[in-house]
Design an enzyme around this catalytic site. Sequence first.
Site, PDB file in Angstrom:
ATOM      1  N   GLU A 184      -5.403   0.778 -13.141  1.00 40.74           N
ATOM      2  CA  GLU A 184      -5.279   1.642 -14.313  1.00 40.74           C
ATOM      3  C   GLU A 184      -5.968   0.977 -15.496  1.00 40.74           C
ATOM      4  O   GLU A 184      -5.734  -0.192 -15.785  1.00 40.74           O
ATOM      5  CB  GLU A 184      -3.801   1.896 -14.634  1.00 40.74           C
ATOM      6  CG  GLU A 184      -3.618   2.885 -15.764  1.00 40.74           C
ATOM      7  CD  GLU A 184      -2.170   3.266 -15.990  1.00 40.74           C
ATOM      8  OE1 GLU A 184      -1.737   3.222 -17.161  1.00 40.74           O
ATOM      9  OE2 GLU A 184      -1.487   3.609 -15.010  1.00 40.74           O
ATOM     10  N   ASP A 216      -1.061  -1.467 -11.879  1.00 38.58           N
ATOM     11  CA  ASP A 216      -0.811  -1.078 -13.269  1.00 38.58           C
ATOM     12  C   ASP A 216      -0.651  -2.390 -14.023  1.00 38.58           C
ATOM     13  O   ASP A 216       0.413  -3.005 -13.988  1.00 38.58           O
ATOM     14  CB  ASP A 216       0.458  -0.231 -13.372  1.00 38.58           C
ATOM     15  CG  ASP A 216       0.808   0.115 -14.812  1.00 38.58           C
ATOM     16  OD1 ASP A 216      -0.107   0.177 -15.660  1.00 38.58           O
ATOM     17  OD2 ASP A 216       2.001   0.317 -15.097  1.00 38.58           O
ATOM     18  N   ASP A 265       6.963   0.873 -13.482  1.00 43.17           N
ATOM     19  CA  ASP A 265       5.647   0.231 -13.482  1.00 43.17           C
ATOM     20  C   ASP A 265       5.084   0.145 -12.068  1.00 43.17           C
ATOM     21  O   ASP A 265       3.884   0.292 -11.859  1.00 43.17           O
ATOM     22  CB  ASP A 265       5.747  -1.169 -14.103  1.00 43.17           C
ATOM     23  CG  ASP A 265       6.192  -1.104 -15.551  1.00 43.17           C
ATOM     24  OD1 ASP A 265       5.324  -0.937 -16.425  1.00 43.17           O
ATOM     25  OD2 ASP A 265       7.406  -1.192 -15.811  1.00 43.17           O
TER      26      ASP A 265
END
EC number: 3.1.21.10
Length: 184
Positions: free
Chosen positions: A71, A11, A144
């Site tokens: 992502e 991410d 996260d």
Amino acid sequence: MSKEKIILGIDPGTTIMGFGLIKVIGKQMQFIQLNELHLKKYEDHYLKLKLIFERTVELIDNYHPDEIAIEAPFFGKNVQSMLKLGRAQGVAMAAGLSREVPITEYSPKKIKMAITGNGNASKEQVAKMLQSTLKLKELPKNLDSTDGLAAAVCHFYNQGRVEVGKSYTGWSAFVKQNEDRVKK
């Protein structure tokens, strides 16, 4: 004998980069780790990008992932934030490409849908589902890292599907798939 593989999920972010690793044995997932790279204390955006690149290379060199799931930046209203996020993602992708690890990109909605069945799920819902699925003892304070782990799990769930996202196996594949954008 079933084939093993490791998937690194990322991410990307310029404040916190979350990541998670899973091992796949046949059709089973095993949790390896999740963590975060904290970048808030650094003022220099270029230093942050360098640290993202170095940490991603370090993860690749230490865990030898067979694939990376990342992502994709979401489209927000703040263009500057989106640009910084895109750079962070690009640097993480470049690290993977430099080590010739195939990369697949997933939208946040696709990741949430794969994990929870709801493309509009909250970070907390995604984290709780991962905790249940992978039998994690506790969840981190920041989510996260669970977002990075979610990208890896999404990739596992999407294996063998015809259209999963954008995939790149190296620089030449990236250039070939983006010929219309590359100046010659």
